[in-house]
Design a protein around this motif. Sequence first.
Motif, mmCIF file in Angstrom:
data_model
loop_
_atom_site.group_PDB
_atom_site.id
_atom_site.type_symbol
_atom_site.label_atom_id
_atom_site.label_comp_id
_atom_site.label_asym_id
_atom_site.label_seq_id
_atom_site.Cartn_x
_atom_site.Cartn_y
_atom_site.Cartn_z
ATOM 1 N N ALA A 1 49.320 45.084 40.155
ATOM 2 C CA ALA A 1 50.156 46.078 40.842
ATOM 3 C C ALA A 1 50.408 45.665 42.290
ATOM 4 N N SER A 2 49.382 45.118 42.927
ATOM 5 C CA SER A 2 49.523 44.682 44.319
ATOM 6 C C SER A 2 50.515 43.530 44.433
ATOM 7 N N THR A 3 50.455 42.584 43.476
ATOM 8 C CA THR A 3 51.396 41.460 43.506
ATOM 9 C C THR A 3 52.825 41.914 43.209
ATOM 10 N N LEU B 1 39.471 42.342 44.300
ATOM 11 C CA LEU B 1 40.095 43.479 44.988
ATOM 12 C C LEU B 1 40.388 43.142 46.448
ATOM 13 N N LYS B 2 39.451 42.443 47.089
ATOM 14 C CA LYS B 2 39.621 42.071 48.491
ATOM 15 C C LYS B 2 40.781 41.110 48.663
ATOM 16 N N ILE B 3 40.888 40.150 47.757
ATOM 17 C CA ILE B 3 41.949 39.143 47.842
ATOM 18 C C ILE B 3 43.319 39.769 47.629
ATOM 19 N N PHE B 4 43.413 40.649 46.624
ATOM 20 C CA PHE B 4 44.719 41.169 46.244
ATOM 21 C C PHE B 4 45.098 42.482 46.918
ATOM 22 N N THR B 5 44.102 43.349 47.212
ATOM 23 C CA THR B 5 44.454 44.701 47.655
ATOM 24 C C THR B 5 43.794 45.164 48.943
ATOM 25 N N SER B 6 42.651 44.597 49.318
ATOM 26 C CA SER B 6 41.851 45.080 50.455
ATOM 27 C C SER B 6 41.374 46.508 50.227
ATOM 28 N N CYS C 1 26.334 47.841 28.091
ATOM 29 C CA CYS C 1 26.486 47.355 29.467
ATOM 30 C C CYS C 1 27.671 46.403 29.604
ATOM 31 N N ARG C 2 27.844 45.513 28.622
ATOM 32 C CA ARG C 2 28.945 44.558 28.758
ATOM 33 C C ARG C 2 30.302 45.233 28.540
ATOM 34 N N THR C 3 30.330 46.343 27.791
ATOM 35 C CA THR C 3 31.585 47.080 27.649
ATOM 36 C C THR C 3 32.008 47.696 28.984
ATOM 37 N N VAL C 4 31.029 48.121 29.785
ATOM 38 C CA VAL C 4 31.333 48.628 31.130
ATOM 39 C C VAL C 4 32.019 47.543 31.955
ATOM 40 N N VAL C 5 31.520 46.308 31.854
ATOM 41 C CA VAL C 5 32.129 45.193 32.584
ATOM 42 C C VAL C 5 33.539 44.918 32.061
ATOM 43 N N ASN C 6 33.717 44.972 30.740
ATOM 44 C CA ASN C 6 35.048 44.760 30.167
ATOM 45 C C ASN C 6 36.056 45.748 30.740
ATOM 46 N N VAL C 7 35.692 47.014 30.755
ATOM 47 C CA VAL C 7 36.590 48.063 31.232
ATOM 48 C C VAL C 7 36.835 47.939 32.736
ATOM 49 N N THR C 8 35.781 47.634 33.498
ATOM 50 C CA THR C 8 35.920 47.458 34.941
ATOM 51 C C THR C 8 36.842 46.284 35.260
ATOM 52 N N GLY C 9 36.714 45.215 34.479
ATOM 53 C CA GLY C 9 37.587 44.061 34.677
ATOM 54 C C GLY C 9 39.046 44.401 34.427
ATOM 55 N N ASP C 10 39.314 45.179 33.375
ATOM 56 C CA ASP C 10 40.690 45.587 33.085
ATOM 57 C C ASP C 10 41.279 46.384 34.249
ATOM 58 N N ALA C 11 40.508 47.323 34.770
ATOM 59 C CA ALA C 11 40.985 48.154 35.881
ATOM 60 C C ALA C 11 41.220 47.315 37.137
ATOM 61 N N THR C 12 40.324 46.358 37.395
ATOM 62 C CA THR C 12 40.473 45.481 38.566
ATOM 63 C C THR C 12 41.750 44.670 38.481
ATOM 64 N N VAL C 13 41.996 44.088 37.312
ATOM 65 C CA VAL C 13 43.199 43.263 37.137
ATOM 66 C C VAL C 13 44.455 44.111 37.251
ATOM 67 N N SER C 14 44.409 45.355 36.780
ATOM 68 C CA SER C 14 45.589 46.227 36.889
ATOM 69 C C SER C 14 45.953 46.467 38.350
ATOM 70 N N MET C 15 44.940 46.631 39.202
ATOM 71 C CA MET C 15 45.213 46.820 40.628
ATOM 72 C C MET C 15 45.710 45.526 41.267
ATOM 73 N N ALA C 16 45.151 44.400 40.843
ATOM 74 C CA ALA C 16 45.580 43.107 41.378
ATOM 75 C C ALA C 16 47.044 42.840 41.031
#
Length: 440
Positions: free
Chosen positions: A422-424, A264-269, A405-420
Amino acid sequence: MAKKKIPLHLKIVIGLLAGLAVGLLFSYLGVPKEFTLNYIKPIGTIFVNSLKMIAAPLVLASLIIGIANLGDVSKLSRMGGKTIGIYILTTVISITIGLAVVNLIEPGKFISTQTRMDLLEMYAGKVAAKADQAKELRESGPLQPLVNMVPTNIVQAASDNGSMLKIVFFAVLMGIALLKIPKEKGEGVVKFFDGINEIILKIIDFIMRIAPFGVFALITTMIVELAGDDPSSALEILGALLAYSLTVLLGLGIMIMLVYPMFLKIFTSFNYFDFFRGIRPAQLLAFSTSSSSATLPVTMECVEKKLKVSEEVSSFVLPLGATINMDGTSLYQGVAAVFIAQALGLDLTITQQIMIVLTATLASIGSAGVPGAGMVMLVIVLESVNIPAAGLALIIAPDRILDMCRTVVNVTGDATVSMAVASTEGQDFSEIDTEELVQE
């Protein structure tokens, strides 16, 4: 004075904690398991089925609309390349982190010989079932995933959430076709799917009203089934596997608290705590359902409405992520493979651990976003480095909890990449009103 409304995420947390308390109470009071299975579990099943019911039409409609609104096939190609590239990168990072923590902690050495023998005997039947499923996957051939991606019947594929990649394939083709035909001829189709998309989003609002009750039922049932007829025995087994469980949780924690904030920091701040507040309903549901596919409608709603990611990005990145991006699952596979080797007294070379990275990366792409799918793919990972599949019995006991717990990480990763992504694509997130993130 108007009564203050309780936020949805807080209601879900209350339902989760209440389910935990009731499940433990039922187990220790000896309440017949049939009562939970007959009168509480159905509520959770209805809730999960409701989410799964709208997953396929939501992916189909939103993806077609998203691609049609791009206006240019080259833009789709560019965005698709970036999405898949980032997904593969985060998957490799997650497996590497898993291997690092399991080699550092060496949880397999905490398992006594007697506990190992007891577990191997207790779960032999379940291991055999998983091994049979893995055998079917191995015998299907190296290019079978490409064959499975193309549906023979889109209506049939749309009726099966396990065929989400087929729906994505068809939707991408249809979206591209809409870009290639005259705009006036495709306008009616675009409006139709746009209307379908809006209707589905409204249905999500209806379903989320019963989310706290659904979560309560899911957690209560999970605790009762996990405890079985002898809660103390279950706790003893979980205690013996505590080092393994904590190793997996440490790796998952590093992904959520370090790796994703870095992206998030690299792509969006964008402030990661604000990001976390925006997607927490999806994270809580991912924890409760253990299914990326069932959580997908809520993930899309959170990302679009709270984090303000454009629909053209979210409708492409998130369905694809729910299908091929399993960071939490791949990390778990790396930890589990080395843990089993340690517990069985096997030493893995650097070459074998690199093979785990490669195999787990490919396995995560083929791992369906449903509960327990990662266990089947783990058999393939184990056999790639000559670890007996029977060792799977050592990690079955705590897997249901770790799967959540690992499903939470899966979903969080998807959301993070969507923002990355979108920023690009030029989207600016600096104008987001962070106060809206706490409102439901």
